[in-house]
Every structure is written in structure tokens, then in C-alpha cells.
Design a protein around this motif. Structure first.
Motif, short mmCIF file in Angstrom:
data_model
loop_
_atom_site.label_atom_id
_atom_site.label_comp_id
_atom_site.label_asym_id
_atom_site.label_seq_id
_atom_site.Cartn_x
_atom_site.Cartn_y
_atom_site.Cartn_z
N GLY A 61 0.82 -1.21 0.00
CA GLY A 61 0.00 0.00 0.00
C GLY A 61 0.85 1.26 0.00
N ALA A 62 1.96 1.23 0.75
CA ALA A 62 2.83 2.40 0.82
C ALA A 62 3.44 2.68 -0.55
N ARG A 63 3.78 1.60 -1.26
CA ARG A 63 4.39 1.79 -2.58
C ARG A 63 3.36 2.30 -3.59
N ILE A 64 2.14 1.76 -3.51
CA ILE A 64 1.09 2.24 -4.41
C ILE A 64 0.77 3.71 -4.12
N PHE A 65 0.82 4.07 -2.84
CA PHE A 65 0.58 5.45 -2.42
C PHE A 65 1.54 6.40 -3.15
N GLU A 66 2.81 5.98 -3.28
CA GLU A 66 3.79 6.79 -3.99
C GLU A 66 3.55 6.74 -5.50
N SER A 67 3.37 5.54 -6.03
CA SER A 67 3.37 5.38 -7.48
C SER A 67 2.08 5.90 -8.12
N THR A 68 0.99 5.96 -7.37
CA THR A 68 -0.28 6.39 -7.95
C THR A 68 -0.45 7.90 -7.86
N GLY A 69 0.43 8.55 -7.13
CA GLY A 69 0.35 10.01 -7.08
C GLY A 69 -0.36 10.56 -5.86
N CYS A 70 -0.75 9.70 -4.94
CA CYS A 70 -1.38 10.18 -3.70
C CYS A 70 -0.42 11.14 -2.99
N ALA A 71 0.87 10.78 -3.04
CA ALA A 71 1.87 11.53 -2.29
C ALA A 71 2.06 12.94 -2.84
N ALA A 72 1.56 13.19 -4.05
CA ALA A 72 1.67 14.54 -4.60
C ALA A 72 0.76 15.50 -3.84
N CYS A 73 -0.30 14.99 -3.27
CA CYS A 73 -1.26 15.84 -2.57
C CYS A 73 -1.26 15.61 -1.06
N HIS A 74 -0.85 14.43 -0.61
CA HIS A 74 -0.96 14.10 0.81
C HIS A 74 0.41 13.86 1.43
N THR A 75 0.61 14.38 2.62
CA THR A 75 1.82 14.09 3.37
C THR A 75 1.55 12.95 4.36
N VAL A 76 2.46 12.01 4.40
CA VAL A 76 2.51 11.05 5.51
C VAL A 76 3.89 11.27 6.11
N ARG A 77 3.96 11.98 7.22
CA ARG A 77 5.27 12.31 7.80
C ARG A 77 6.06 11.04 8.06
N GLY A 78 7.32 11.08 7.71
CA GLY A 78 8.16 9.90 7.89
C GLY A 78 8.17 9.02 6.66
N GLN A 79 7.23 9.28 5.74
CA GLN A 79 7.13 8.43 4.55
C GLN A 79 7.30 9.28 3.29
#
Ligand SMILES: [Cu+2]
Length: 316
Positions: free
Chosen positions: A229-247
């Protein structure tokens, strides 16, 4: 099932958690006292007027002098005394506008259609970012620094006090003192677009030690994860809008998700925070919140949605 849960949430909200007549803070107490005194005053005046009406109907030939006295007393002297008294009492309830600092400061930013929250407390080295849920210690005044990222919103926790607008280009300060531990509901009280009614939040009032434990936990980053899930979070672009501190800490557009799994609700008081609802949200957020500023991820495979939901629920 979801609709039933939603209704349950709504009904519970109406009865106690979101009532200005069930005060759980000193400011709300003052407002509710004022309300009941106004009701009592209004009732007395109504009864007096009805008495005069009956008198006028039943005693048609009262003397003119008596009529003048009634008008002088009932129309001038009595209202002046009653309204004067209520005015003095009401002015006495105005908040204290002196800007004394409080130990705890929360910057709350209204966004279409959610709440960005940042905590500053003496016990913290730097502000802690969170969203869509507010935690407070009981018995202490807290300052809300109110801002907006887009249109006018209004910040209102009926059980704790009055409302205050969030205006573009302006910072408003609101000081409240919750007195009773419990869970209350706050809302946006100014129409701000199609999902205005889906912009709520829970307020959890703790005893001080419990609050500090919560804040310390909230300040922790998420532990870096290698889960699918963490990898999909990065690869799908969630991380462009959402911060998960430490990740991943680049996304500032949407809510901070560092501890999203520990929140009571999802999407600003709209959904119960459960795995199935997380999935439903990711697939079609716009079906749940019209106009939402998050794209739908309907193209994700079931397994990817499962992995993402597991990851998000696990962000405690
Ligand atoms: Cu709003």
C-alpha cells in the motif's frame, strides 16, 4: 448499512454532540444561559400582552385615562426596563477581546471541504499538522487562529461556543474553554459550495495528561513502511497531494494522512472511518462529496485498493 450508520451518526449529532443547548464549554454555557433568560423574558412579555388583549376584549369600555396609563406603563416604561436589563446582561457576556496568549494555539484553515489543523503547544518543539479532527484538554482556554485557503467558511463547535468566520486575507482569533471531557461535533456554518454540508469534524476533549499523550503520538511520524500500500501510495500520485510524515512529505494540497487511521471519521465527518469506506472513498470521492478536490481512483485494481486501504487504516 452505510446509510444506516450515517443516519446514526447524524441522529447522534443532533441530539447531544452538536447542540448549543448542551454546553460543554464556558462560552457555550454563557450563550445557553442568555438563550434561556431571553426565553423567560419573552414568555413574560407574551403573557402580559395576551393579558392586555383579553382585558381589551372583555372590558370594552375601560376609561381613557386607564388606557393611557396602560400604554405609558406597558408600552414605554416596562419595555425600557426589560430591554435595558437584557442589554446590560447581554453586553456582560461579550467575550474578553484582550489577546492574552494561551498555552495551546490551533491554527485551523478552512478548505473546500475539509479542515487543516496545526497545533502549537508549550510541550512541542514545532507545530504538529493534522486534519479533520480536533483534540483539546478540558478546563483550559485555547486560541483558535482561523484562516481560509479559498472562500469564506465559518468555524462552529456549538457545544463549546459561538461561531467565527474564516475570511480570505484575514486571520480571526477565537478563544474557547471546553469544560467537560467528551466528543462533540463541529461544522462549517457558512455556505461554501456544493459540499458545504459535508464539512464537519469531531472535537475530542480530554483530561490534560490524556491530551498530552495524544499530542505526543500525533507528533510522531509514521514509521517508514515498505508495505504494498505504501508503494502504491507513492506510485499512484497520492503523495503529490498528501503528506505522511516519515514516509513522504511533499504533498500539501490535501489533508495530512500521517495518523489518518486513528481518526474517527473520514473526509471531514462524512464517512465512518472503516476499511470499506476508505475503499469506497478512493474509488469515487466525488460520488460522496460533490465537487471534491480529489480525483477518483476507479482505475485501481481491487488488490491495489485493498492494499491502499490496509495501509491507510494502519496509519495510526
Ligand atoms: Cu465551509
Amino acid at each position: 448499512m452505510t446509510a444506516a450508520a450515517g443516519l446514526g451518526l447524524g441522529a447522534a449529532a443532533c441530539s447531544e454532540a452538536q447542540s448549543a443547548l448542551r454546553p460543554a464549554g464556558s462560552d457555550a454555557q454563557a450563550i445557553s444561559d442568555l438563550f434561556w433568560i431571553m426565553v423567560a423574558g419573552g414568555a413574560v412579555i407574551w403573557l402580559a400582552v395576551m393579558g392586555f388583549v383579553l382585558y381589551g376584549v372583555l372590558v370594552p369600555r375601560a376609561s381613557e385615562r386607564l388606557g393611557e396609563r396602560i400604554i405609558l406603563f406597558g408600552g414605554v416604561i416596562l419595555p425600557a426596563i426589560v430591554l435595558g436589563g437584557l442589554l446590560v446582561y447581554g453586553l456582560g457576556l461579550l467575550p474578553d477581546w484582550r489577546r492574552e496568549d494561551t498555552a495551546l494555539r490551533l491554527t485551523v484553515t478552512g478548505e473546500q471541504w475539509w479542515w487543516r489543523v496545526s497545533y502549537e503547544d508549550a510541550s512541542l518543539d514545532m507545530p504538529v499538522e493534522a486534519a479533520n479532527e480536533i483534540h483539546l484538554p478540558a478546563g483550559e482556554p485555547v486560541t483558535f487562529v482561523l484562516e481560509t485557503a479559498d472562500v469564506i467558511h465559518s468555524f462552529w463547535i456549538p457545544a463549546l461556543g459561538g461561531k467565527m468566520d474564516m475570511l480570505p486575507g484575514r486571520t480571526n482569533l477565537l478563544r474557547l474553554t471546553p469544560t467537560q471531557p467528551g466528543i462533540y461535533r463541529g461544522v462549517c456554518a457558512e455556505f461554501c459550495g456544493p459540499s458545504h454540508a459535508l464539512m464537519a469534524f469531531d472535537v475530542v476533549v480530554h483530561e490534560r495528561p490524556e491530551f498530552e499523550a495524544w499530542l505526543a503520538r500525533e507528533a510522531q511520524p509514521a514509521s517508514a513502511s515498505n508495505a504494498p500500500g505504501a508503494r502504491i501510495f507513492e506510485s499512484t500520485g497520492c503523495a503529490a497531494c498528501h503528506t505522511v510524515r516519515g514516509q513522504s512529505e511533499l504533498g500539501g494540497i490535501g489533508p495530512d494522512l500521517t495518523h489518518v487511521g486513528s481518526r474517527r471519521t473520514l473526509a471531514a465527518g462524512t464517512l465512518v472511518n472503516q476499511r470499506d469506506e476508505v475503499r469506497r472513498w478512493l474509488q469515487a470521492p466525488d460520488a460522496i462529496k460533490p465537487g471534491v478536490q480529489m480525483p477518483a481512483f476507479a482505475m485501481l485494481a481491487d488488490s491495489e485498493l485493498d492494499a491502499l486501504a490496509d495501509y491507510l487504516v494502519g496509519l495510526q
